[in-house]
Scaffold this motif. Structure first.
Motif, PDB file in Angstrom:
ATOM      1  N   GLY A  75     -29.215  -8.819  31.241  1.00  0.00           N
ATOM      2  CA  GLY A  75     -30.298  -8.129  31.941  1.00  0.00           C
ATOM      3  C   GLY A  75     -30.821  -6.919  31.196  1.00  0.00           C
ATOM      4  N   ALA A  76     -30.081  -6.471  30.155  1.00  0.00           N
ATOM      5  CA  ALA A  76     -30.506  -5.264  29.441  1.00  0.00           C
ATOM      6  C   ALA A  76     -31.362  -5.604  28.220  1.00  0.00           C
ATOM      7  N   GLY A  77     -32.349  -6.456  28.426  1.00  0.00           N
ATOM      8  CA  GLY A  77     -33.169  -6.961  27.320  1.00  0.00           C
ATOM      9  C   GLY A  77     -34.001  -5.918  26.615  1.00  0.00           C
ATOM     10  N   ALA A  78     -34.459  -4.916  27.362  1.00  0.00           N
ATOM     11  CA  ALA A  78     -35.305  -3.883  26.751  1.00  0.00           C
ATOM     12  C   ALA A  78     -34.456  -2.992  25.846  1.00  0.00           C
ATOM     13  N   LEU A  79     -33.255  -2.672  26.302  1.00  0.00           N
ATOM     14  CA  LEU A  79     -32.336  -1.826  25.539  1.00  0.00           C
ATOM     15  C   LEU A  79     -31.865  -2.542  24.271  1.00  0.00           C
ATOM     16  N   LEU A  80     -31.487  -3.816  24.403  1.00  0.00           N
ATOM     17  CA  LEU A  80     -30.950  -4.550  23.254  1.00  0.00           C
ATOM     18  C   LEU A  80     -32.019  -4.781  22.180  1.00  0.00           C
ATOM     19  N   ALA A  81     -33.271  -4.915  22.612  1.00  0.00           N
ATOM     20  CA  ALA A  81     -34.353  -5.124  21.647  1.00  0.00           C
ATOM     21  C   ALA A  81     -34.471  -3.943  20.688  1.00  0.00           C
ATOM     22  N   LYS A  82     -34.049  -2.765  21.145  1.00  0.00           N
ATOM     23  CA  LYS A  82     -34.123  -1.554  20.312  1.00  0.00           C
ATOM     24  C   LYS A  82     -33.250  -1.660  19.059  1.00  0.00           C
ATOM     25  N   CYS A  83     -32.190  -2.492  19.115  1.00  0.00           N
ATOM     26  CA  CYS A  83     -31.281  -2.610  17.967  1.00  0.00           C
ATOM     27  C   CYS A  83     -31.788  -3.626  16.963  1.00  0.00           C
TER      28      CYS A  83
ATOM     29  N   SER B 211     -40.916   2.877  30.876  1.00  0.00           N
ATOM     30  CA  SER B 211     -41.731   3.801  30.086  1.00  0.00           C
ATOM     31  C   SER B 211     -42.490   3.090  28.969  1.00  0.00           C
ATOM     32  N   GLU B 212     -41.970   1.969  28.492  1.00  0.00           N
ATOM     33  CA  GLU B 212     -42.647   1.288  27.381  1.00  0.00           C
ATOM     34  C   GLU B 212     -43.402   0.035  27.818  1.00  0.00           C
ATOM     35  N   ASN B 213     -43.440  -0.191  29.125  1.00  0.00           N
ATOM     36  CA  ASN B 213     -44.125  -1.381  29.658  1.00  0.00           C
ATOM     37  C   ASN B 213     -43.678  -2.673  28.995  1.00  0.00           C
ATOM     38  N   VAL B 214     -42.374  -2.864  28.979  1.00  0.00           N
ATOM     39  CA  VAL B 214     -41.818  -4.128  28.473  1.00  0.00           C
ATOM     40  C   VAL B 214     -40.943  -4.734  29.577  1.00  0.00           C
ATOM     41  N   PRO B 215     -40.672  -6.045  29.506  1.00  0.00           N
ATOM     42  CA  PRO B 215     -39.857  -6.656  30.562  1.00  0.00           C
ATOM     43  C   PRO B 215     -38.440  -6.074  30.602  1.00  0.00           C
ATOM     44  N   ILE B 216     -37.933  -5.876  31.817  1.00  0.00           N
ATOM     45  CA  ILE B 216     -36.579  -5.347  32.007  1.00  0.00           C
ATOM     46  C   ILE B 216     -35.576  -6.323  31.406  1.00  0.00           C
TER      47      ILE B 216
END
Lengths: 188, 280
Positions: A126-134, B60-65
């Motif tokens: 579910g943490a797709g936005a966070l993982l994309a950062k790496c 904040s970045e308007n990307v999918p959760i």
């Protein structure tokens, strides 16, 4: 234990990782999911090569969202690994060693992990936005027609993961829950 | 008779698909934060912190959760004094989904045939549920539903003699079976009553309710909190690594049923329990 890991995942390195370790993974990993794994295993069954070199490779079970303009990749959290259980022993038999996903694995996968010194890492579901950062680069390698299930090579930097099952078959899902319940019982 | 054009419906569905996938509802956010405060395990705390950071980045970045932007479940309460003009309603909803999933860079996760597969490429068709209600408005809720959790759902046709204990055991058994797969902490939707199909729909509708609003019937409100406690005593914890927070909430919806039966459906959702509503 918290550790920084540089890929590829050699047998020696894999054996030093233990269930419950928090790791930050850096290096190249390969993405695919259901339909992609099916296709790779069919290729192997037909005596064909895979579209990448599987030796010491780490596979990430993910189907990312499309990248917005200016983005390397969209959201990219793990998908349920159990759906790839039918293919995982075959992939390990040709050299793949690391798997990143979430959720339970079948005993036959754990057996293959023990046999080939495999490691199963958990990324936060579910943490797709966070993982994309790496994810620092993404390259489509094969199976473009599968859309989100296509095979991609990613370069990741310090991807936060937890070792769920280690090469000896020790399982954090069992150990973590047991430890929590024991701690709770001792508080009473 | 108030006229509402399908152009308006397309526009609302398009927007709700995008917004629901990028912004977690505030009740869920508050609930996750509360659970983070009460966790004492190090891994469990770290995971809940990362879950919070994740939805903050998405917002904040308007990307999918989450990369699983789901099948688009669309619930419409249509006032009986509304006349819908333009194209067919189902076509309009699908057009809204098509536009929303393209414009929002959301993942297209729908295949045309359940057995022979093949991605439809635009995330249609939507799962559309319509209900005729009083009034001259249309209430539209879009709830994108991911399948890591959907796959862990279950339905059972109980004999009435199974009673409340049968239902309690079934809820716990389903959550136990789901284990780490549905990305815990999960939200557990329970539908009791109706027919086979209605029970499943009730369970899904339960997931659209705000987690800080208990069932209106004190009997079921009590059951919701009892089951939440029992589930959290299982020790599965965030992501299944052990801890207090296995579920954020248990939501029960009920309706009358037949003298011979007691259908019960459990629809599991992950911590990314998304839904967004607009009234036109």
């Amino acid at each position: 234990m918290e550790r920084k890991i540089q890929l590829p995942l050699t047998e020696e390195l894999a054996k030093t990782l233990h269930a419950g370790d928090t790791v930050y993974l850096t290096g190249e990993i390969y993405t695919s999911r259901d339909a992609g794994h099916k296709r790779m295993c069919e290729a192997l069954a037909n005596g064909q090569d895979l579209p990448f070199d599987p030796k010491d490779a780490t596979l990430y079970y993910v189907g990312p969202t499309p990248a917005k303009p200016g983005q390397i990749i969209g959201s990219a959290g793990p998908t349920t690994s159990g759906r790839m259980d039918a293919y995982a022993p075959t992939m390990m038999s040709v050299g793949a060693r690391g798997m990143i996903g979430k959720g339970d694995r079948l005993p036959e996968v754990v057996d293959a992990m023990k046999k080939y010194s495999g490691v199963y890492f958990g990324a936060i579901g579910g943490a797709g936005a966070l993982l994309a950062k790496c994810i620092k680069s993404s390259e489509l390698i094969a199976y473009e027609d599968l859309g989100p299930e296509a095979l991609r090579k990613l370069y990741v930097e310090e991807m936060p993961l937890v070792v769920i099952i280690d090469s000896e078959g020790k399982n954090l899902y069992e150990e973590g829950r047991k430890a929590y319940l024991a701690a709770k019982a001792s508080q009473k | 008779m108030r006229e509402i054009s399908t152009d308006q419906i397309i526009d609302v569905v398009r927007r709700l698909c995008i917004e629901a996938n990028q912004n977690l509802p505030s009740d869920i956010k508050a609930c996750i934060k509360k659970c983070r405060e009460s966790e004492d395990g190090e891994i469990a705390q770290d995971i809940l912190d990362k879950i919070i950071t994740n939805y903050e980045i998405a917002e904040s970045e308007n990307v999918p959760i989450c990369q699983d932007t789901g099948m688009a479940c669309v619930f419409m309460e249509i006032g009986q004094d509304v006349h819908i003009t333009g194209q067919s309603l189902a076509d309009a909803v699908n057009e809204g989904v098509r536009q929303g999933y393209a414009e929002g860079y959301l993942r297209k996760s729908v295949v045309k045939d359940p057995v022979r597969r093949g991605n439809t490429g635009d995330n249609t068709p939507a799962m559309l549920y319509t209900e005729i209600v009083d009034g001259d408005k249309i209430k539209i809720t879009v709830g994108p539903k991911g399948f890591g959790s959907e796959n862990m759902s279950a339905i059972r046709m109980f004999k009435p003699s199974a009673g409340i204990q049968g239902i309690k055991d079934f809820i716990l058994e389903t959550v136990e079976n789901a284990g780490p797969n549905p990305c815990p902490p999960m939200v557990v939707g329970v539908g009791i009553g109706g027919t086979f199909d209605k029970a499943a729909l009730l369970a899904k509708k339960a997931l659209m309710r705000n987690v800080d609003i208990p069932n209106k019937d004190p009997y079921y409100a009590e059951l919701e909190s009892e089951m939440l406690e029992k589930i959290n005593n299982l020790g599965i914890g965030p992501q299944g690594f052990g801890g207090k927070t296995t579920a954020l909430a248990v939501m029960i919806e009920t309706m009358p049923t037949h003298i011979a039966g007691m259908p019960c459906a459990i629809n599991i959702n992950c911590h990314v329990t998304r839904h967004k509503t607009e009234v036109i």
